[in-house]
Write a protein that holds these residues in place. Sequence first.
Motif, mmCIF file in Angstrom:
data_model
loop_
_atom_site.group_PDB
_atom_site.id
_atom_site.type_symbol
_atom_site.label_atom_id
_atom_site.label_comp_id
_atom_site.label_asym_id
_atom_site.label_seq_id
_atom_site.Cartn_x
_atom_site.Cartn_y
_atom_site.Cartn_z
ATOM 1 N N GLU A 119 5.780 -5.887 -4.390
ATOM 2 C CA GLU A 119 4.604 -5.972 -5.237
ATOM 3 C C GLU A 119 3.725 -4.887 -5.816
ATOM 4 N N LEU A 120 3.670 -4.317 -7.188
ATOM 5 C CA LEU A 120 2.653 -3.194 -7.090
ATOM 6 C C LEU A 120 1.002 -3.244 -8.235
ATOM 7 N N GLU A 121 1.164 -3.392 -8.485
ATOM 8 C CA GLU A 121 -0.225 -3.430 -8.879
ATOM 9 C C GLU A 121 -0.866 -2.171 -9.602
ATOM 10 N N VAL A 122 -0.960 -1.640 -10.692
ATOM 11 C CA VAL A 122 -1.956 -0.031 -11.635
ATOM 12 C C VAL A 122 -2.705 -0.519 -12.264
ATOM 13 N N GLU A 123 -3.726 -0.601 -12.451
ATOM 14 C CA GLU A 123 -4.810 -1.139 -12.941
ATOM 15 C C GLU A 123 -6.080 0.404 -13.654
ATOM 16 N N HIS A 149 -9.913 6.902 -12.908
ATOM 17 C CA HIS A 149 -10.783 5.690 -12.591
ATOM 18 C C HIS A 149 -8.939 4.580 -12.264
ATOM 19 N N PHE A 150 -8.728 4.333 -11.062
ATOM 20 C CA PHE A 150 -7.686 3.755 -10.625
ATOM 21 C C PHE A 150 -7.621 2.287 -9.472
ATOM 22 N N ARG A 151 -7.441 1.221 -9.703
ATOM 23 C CA ARG A 151 -6.952 0.676 -8.886
ATOM 24 C C ARG A 151 -5.264 -0.065 -9.033
ATOM 25 N N VAL A 152 -5.307 0.376 -7.325
ATOM 26 C CA VAL A 152 -3.449 -0.018 -7.138
ATOM 27 C C VAL A 152 -3.914 -0.476 -5.125
ATOM 28 N N ARG A 153 -2.598 -2.148 -6.047
ATOM 29 C CA ARG A 153 -2.942 -3.262 -5.483
ATOM 30 C C ARG A 153 -0.854 -3.437 -4.908
ATOM 31 N N ILE A 154 -0.724 -2.842 -3.534
ATOM 32 C CA ILE A 154 0.511 -2.445 -3.697
ATOM 33 C C ILE A 154 1.145 -3.287 -2.250
ATOM 34 N N ARG A 155 1.947 -3.978 -2.040
ATOM 35 C CA ARG A 155 2.792 -4.303 -1.273
ATOM 36 C C ARG A 155 3.779 -4.132 -0.736
ATOM 37 N N ALA A 156 4.172 -3.546 0.623
ATOM 38 C CA ALA A 156 5.495 -2.812 0.588
ATOM 39 C C ALA A 156 5.518 -2.873 2.555
ATOM 40 N N ALA A 186 -0.236 7.371 3.925
ATOM 41 C CA ALA A 186 1.021 7.561 3.568
ATOM 42 C C ALA A 186 1.325 7.364 1.467
ATOM 43 N N VAL A 187 0.243 7.290 1.009
ATOM 44 C CA VAL A 187 -0.172 6.153 -0.199
ATOM 45 C C VAL A 187 -0.327 7.728 -0.457
ATOM 46 N N THR A 188 -1.895 7.930 -0.657
ATOM 47 C CA THR A 188 -1.976 9.128 -0.431
ATOM 48 C C THR A 188 -1.026 10.806 -0.602
ATOM 49 N N ARG A 189 -0.326 10.577 0.316
ATOM 50 C CA ARG A 189 0.669 11.843 0.345
ATOM 51 C C ARG A 189 1.931 11.460 -0.847
ATOM 52 N N ALA A 190 2.123 9.945 -0.969
ATOM 53 C CA ALA A 190 2.511 9.732 -1.918
ATOM 54 C C ALA A 190 2.684 10.023 -3.189
ATOM 55 N N LEU A 191 1.180 9.895 -3.433
ATOM 56 C CA LEU A 191 0.216 10.653 -4.589
ATOM 57 C C LEU A 191 0.417 11.705 -4.804
ATOM 58 N N GLY A 192 0.256 12.881 -4.278
ATOM 59 C CA GLY A 192 0.309 14.076 -3.687
ATOM 60 C C GLY A 192 -0.046 14.874 -4.945
ATOM 61 N N ASP A 193 0.108 15.540 -5.808
ATOM 62 C CA ASP A 193 -1.035 16.190 -6.940
ATOM 63 C C ASP A 193 -0.985 16.012 -7.772
ATOM 64 N N ALA A 238 -11.736 8.628 -8.629
ATOM 65 C CA ALA A 238 -11.738 7.339 -8.188
ATOM 66 C C ALA A 238 -10.628 6.005 -7.669
ATOM 67 N N LEU A 239 -9.745 6.141 -6.793
ATOM 68 C CA LEU A 239 -8.482 5.565 -6.416
ATOM 69 C C LEU A 239 -8.355 4.272 -5.607
ATOM 70 N N ALA A 240 -9.043 3.100 -6.150
ATOM 71 C CA ALA A 240 -9.718 1.886 -5.257
ATOM 72 C C ALA A 240 -7.749 1.566 -4.435
ATOM 73 N N LEU A 241 -7.653 1.160 -3.132
ATOM 74 C CA LEU A 241 -6.330 0.951 -2.445
ATOM 75 C C LEU A 241 -6.125 -0.262 -2.138
ATOM 76 N N ASP A 242 -6.289 -1.155 -2.532
ATOM 77 C CA ASP A 242 -5.135 -2.481 -1.670
ATOM 78 C C ASP A 242 -3.689 -2.892 -1.012
ATOM 79 N N ILE A 243 -4.179 -2.677 -0.159
ATOM 80 C CA ILE A 243 -2.355 -2.131 0.812
ATOM 81 C C ILE A 243 -1.779 -2.715 1.744
ATOM 82 N N GLY A 244 -1.292 -3.267 1.836
ATOM 83 C CA GLY A 244 -0.348 -4.645 2.754
ATOM 84 C C GLY A 244 1.199 -4.535 2.735
#
Length: 83
Positions: A19-23, A42-49, A63-70, A77-83
């Motif tokens: 599941e991945l939702e980026v708003e 400003h972004f909100r991310v919901r990810i399930r992996a 891990a998410v921050t590394r994946a997004l890199g530059d 602003a980056l709101a993360l909902d990770i599971g």
Amino acid sequence: MNVKDQIEARLHAAFRPEELEVENESHRHAGHAGDDGTGESHFRVRIRAAELAAMSRVDRHRAVTRALGDLVPRIHALALDIG
């Protein structure tokens, strides 16, 4: 490619999420601190992996921050909902 699409592409490549939702919530912050006028601040991310679910909360965020890199310095602003 806009920032939302780049976020989605990088997270799909890194984690193959179930599941991945980026708003893009930038419009909600127009005129506030961090609004650079691009409409991509400003972004909100919901990810399930599966890979992320096995990690601690801090490790998931790293891990998410590394994946997004530059992209990270370009996002105010980056709101993360990770599971």
